[in-house]
Write a protein that holds these residues in place. Structure first.
Motif, short mmCIF file in Angstrom:
data_model
loop_
_atom_site.label_atom_id
_atom_site.label_comp_id
_atom_site.label_asym_id
_atom_site.label_seq_id
_atom_site.Cartn_x
_atom_site.Cartn_y
_atom_site.Cartn_z
N GLN A 1 -24.88 -10.66 30.84
CA GLN A 1 -25.27 -10.00 32.10
C GLN A 1 -24.47 -10.48 33.32
OE1 GLN A 1 -29.36 -10.38 33.18
NE2 GLN A 1 -29.25 -8.74 34.67
N PHE B 1 -21.01 -9.06 33.20
CA PHE B 1 -20.92 -7.66 33.60
C PHE B 1 -20.91 -7.57 35.12
CE2 PHE B 1 -22.40 -6.15 29.34
CZ PHE B 1 -21.45 -5.16 29.17
N VAL B 2 -21.80 -8.35 35.74
CA VAL B 2 -21.90 -8.31 37.20
C VAL B 2 -20.60 -8.76 37.84
CG1 VAL B 2 -23.12 -9.27 39.18
CG2 VAL B 2 -24.39 -8.62 37.15
N ASN C 1 -17.70 -8.43 36.61
CA ASN C 1 -16.59 -7.61 36.12
C ASN C 1 -15.62 -8.35 35.19
OD1 ASN C 1 -17.42 -5.25 37.20
ND2 ASN C 1 -16.21 -5.44 39.09
N LEU D 1 -26.87 0.24 31.43
CA LEU D 1 -25.44 -0.03 31.33
C LEU D 1 -24.63 1.26 31.46
CD1 LEU D 1 -25.22 -2.61 28.38
CD2 LEU D 1 -24.60 -2.99 30.76
#
Lengths: 297, 472
Positions: free
Chosen positions: B106, B109-110, B112, B131
């Motif tokens: 997670q 993803f935040v 990048n 997502l």
């Protein structure tokens, strides 16, 4: 020299303050900001949505269920725990302690040593309708009519959960109140006895007023426990949070909204609402306590 | 995981007010932290495409794979990584086998900087619909149209079991591929049934007759994992889908205004209300966890239990010898059904995806091509007694009773495999359905209430502008 002392103090304090700012204050601050966004929790962007999240809270029936259940717990759990703990502490201490008092005190404290998750799992077994200790016990003494599906009946599930909260926390308060009772001067009890006070009168006129401060602390602690309840509900209950929202608590709603529904912004709004609820509670409890404190000469 | 904003156990009023004050001041400054990462996608380093390298993998680009290490372990994923490293010896392959995949990926993803392949599975997985709507996943079309790794002349798309591609498709683009194939049905002990002379029912009427016989024999006809009512939803919804056909399924998934009032659904709800009303559900089931209910079933306290095809692997340690568990397809409600009786509800798990902002997207796709090869799938089936999503992967293997029955069910269904998508698309609707079905079979609400309250939840979602909608 004075200058050097400041430098020393600053050097000693700065690391702690920086850590506090990064790991405590900054998450708080971010939570306040995120509660005003639609952050998904998986992307680097969030759109500012103002107070929309808070407006939604009012129409979210599951969240309102959660609030209601937390409110019930807030009323029942601290009161039940404090009364029970005071009763047990006064039986173990004070004028005529029961036999084996110190052993009892240790036994009462046992649940405090267990992790909450373990307590939840164990009580889940106890409440098992077919093979659980509770129903088996009832059947063994011929009370088959009283056996229930404890966690699966909406009218009983929350009570069953609250019973576990009380069970797991009462030992700590027995110890806390015992210490408070022990610190009351023996002469006061003796004087009361000479004046012809019975057990009940001693408790009401001597013990209670003199442990009021501990009771106040207990109410604040237990109030915060009652506003949480997440672990027990998550592990023990049907659904979890069920049946049909009967044991939903704000913490669980928050968790589900964030991690199952991917709405971190909205979940954070729940967290902020809970923060203010806890803050209000603490303020009220402290204010009420200040009024009722008794001065011991 | 406790709510992040609970105050410390015993705050003084002053410290709380001070914190709150500071928070208000600092919010705009620090608030930038979580959401500070920009949208700039790193340049995907693609290499030249060729017959050997259809996805254009840059041979020396490093590859990072994050895999859920649960019941199936992560050996199969490591094997595929070794294959990848053999093919691209210059690439550095990094592997992580984790239980809490969501927690680990997670923040990446935040920020990048996600890994190149994620097996988004397990209790802590990230919500796939979230997502997708946050545009964090790569469209796998290129992979699906690439030639299969070890089946010459076939595209990857054509080597998968029915429903696998559709299952990972959101608004026309396929973004996840499930490596294992799960089929839902009713499980029973073949040995018990043979001993008592019972035969598995083909229709619901036969089911009710058999239940009466079973009950008279002193065994509870059904049990279910009452703590999680979705287990009982699966046969209910399967039955409804068979009656109403794919149109019913689509109406539900597309949040249509009268979806939950379709006769197929209300009939199925009636059927299960009747099952409960006649006392065919083992008493106490409503409070049992999946392990407790399944253990009772393995002890022959109940004859049927609804579950997905993972049951055999899950019960491996507690199943008595000679129990011979097999899965039957959910009986048809009536003869007028729009789907054949052999139709099954099937979907995948072990959900593999390639993050959109991965540094090596081509490598991630190539890794999936290797993982979804027949050889890799066969090895997986052998090691885990679980059906992989690759067609024919179990050909020629000696299968256990459960897996054999699952494979036979898939063969008999012959393409009539369907799946409801609302569970992944709209998690709040899934919760509403679970709660309602739990109440229905405990006879606290009527069938009419059941359909009314689910419809209300569905309508609320349809109206909610903050929820990304999908259609099929």
């Amino acid at each position: 020299m004075r200058h050097g002392r400041w430098r020393f103090l600053l050097a000693a304090l700065a690391p702690a303050l920086v850590l506090h700012a990064v790991f405590v204050l900054s998450p708080y601050a971010q939570a306040f900001y995120l509660s005003l966004t639609d952050w998904t929790g998986v992307a680097g962007q969030a759109r500012f949505v103002g107070l929309d999240n808070f407006a939604r809270l009012g129409a979210d029936s599951l969240f309102l269920d959660a609030l209601r259940n937390n409110a019930v717990m807030l009323v029942v759990v601290p009161a039940a725990t404090v009364v029970l703990a005071l009763f047990l502490a006064s039986m173990l201490h004070g004028r005529r302690p029961v036999r084996g008092a110190s052993a009892y005190q240790i036994v009462y404290f046992f649940p405090q040593m267990l992790s909450l998750v373990i307590i939840a799992v164990l009580w889940g077994f106890v409440y098992n309708p077919n093979t659980g200790l509770l129903n088996s016990g009832l059947r063994a003494i011929g009370l088959d009519g009283l056996t229930r599906s404890w966690l699966a009946e909406p009218s009983l599930a929350l009570i069953a959960v609250m019973a576990v909260v009380v069970w797991s926390s009462v030992g700590f308060y027995v110890v806390l109140f015992s210490a408070a009772i022990d610190s009351i001067p023996k002469e006061m009890f003796e004087a009361a006895v000479l004046d012809g006070a019975g057990r009940w009168a001693t408790l009401r006129r001597i013990t209670l007023p003199l442990v009021a401060e501990s009771v106040q602390v207990a109410f604040v602690y237990l109030g915060i426990v009652a506003l949480d309840g997440f672990v027990l509900v998550q592990v023990m209950t049907v659904g979890p949070g069920g049946p049909d929202g009967a044991t939903e608590v704000v913490g669980l709603s928050l968790y589900r909204t964030a991690f199952t529904y991917g709405k971190f912004g909205y979940a954070t709004a729940m967290g902020v609402a809970l923060f203010f609820a806890a803050l209000t509670l603490a303020v009220f409890a402290l204010r009420w306590g200040r009024r009722s404190t008794v001065e011991t000469a | 995981m406790n709510p992040a904003s609970l105050p410390e156990p015993y705050p003084s009023r002053r410290s709380l007010l001070r914190t709150a004050g500071l928070a208000t001041v600092a919010a705009p400054l620090l608030g930038a932290c979580v959401t500070a990462a920009g949208d700039d996608k790193p340049a995907t380093t693609g290499g030249a495409k060729s017959a050997e390298n259809p996805l254009g993998v840059k041979p020396d680009a490093p590859l990072e794979v994050v895999v859920f290490k649960g019941g199936y372990g992560d050996e199969y994923a490591i094997k595929a990584e070794q294959k990848y490293a053999e093919k691209y010896p210059d690439a550095e392959v990094e592997h992580q086998g984790l239980q809490k995949v969501g927690e680990a990926v997670q923040p990446r993803f935040v920020a990048n900087t996600p890994p190149d392949v994620v097996d988004n599975t397990g209790a802590g997985r990230l919500d796939i619909a979230t997502l997708v709507s946050a545009k964090q996943v790569t469209d796998l079309a290129e992979l699906l149209d690439a030639p299969a790794f070890d089946q010459p002349g076939r595209k990857v798309r054509d080597t998968l079991l029915p429903g696998v591609v559709e299952d990972g498709t959101f608004d026309g683009s396929t973004v996840t591929l499930n490596f294992t194939y799960t089929v839902w049905g009713l499980w029973y002990s073949k040995a018990l049934f043979a001993e008592r002379g019972w035969t598995y029912p083909k229709t619901w009427a036969e089911m009710l007759t058999l239940c009466e016989t079973i009950k008279k024999a002193g065994i509870a006809p059904w049990t279910y994992q009452g703590k999680y009512p979705e287990y009982l939803n699966d046969p209910l919804l399967t039955m409804a889908a068979k009656t109403g056909g794919l149109d019913l399924v689509k109406a539900v998934d597309n949040l249509e205004p009268a979806a939950w009032r379709q006769p197929g659904l209300t009939q199925a709800a009636e059927a299960f209300a009747e099952l409960a009303g006649k006392g065919y559900l083992m008493s106490g089931s409503e409070a049992l966890s999946h392990t407790e209910a399944q253990a009772a079933w393995c002890q022959r306290k109940a004859a049927f239990i609804p579950c997905g095809s993972w049951l055999e692997a899950e019960q491996k340690d507690v199943t008595p010898a000679g129990f011979d568990m097999v899965m039957g397809t959910v009986p048809a409600a009536s003869t007028g059904d729009r789907m054949p009786g052999a139709a099954v509800q099937a979907a995948g798990s072990e959900s593999y995806l390639v993050p959109a902002k991965a540094a090596n997207v081509a490598g991630g796709l190539e890794y999936l091509r290797i993982l979804f090869a027949k050889e890799s799938a066969t090895a997986f089936a052998q090691a885990n007694n679980t059906l992989p999503a690759v067609a024919g992967a179990t050909d020629g293997l000696t299968l256990s009773s459960g897996l054999g029955s699952v494979r036979d069910a898939v063969t008999a269904a012959a393409g009539d495999a369907f799946n409801f998508r609302f569970r992944t698309w709209y998690a709040p609707l899934a919760k509403a359905v679970d709660d309602a079905t739990g109440e229905l079979v405990n006879r606290r609400i009527s069938v009419a209430d059941w359909s009314a309250r689910i419809q209300k939840a569905s309508d609320a979602l349809a109206k909610d502008g903050t929820v990304t909608k999908y259609t099929r």
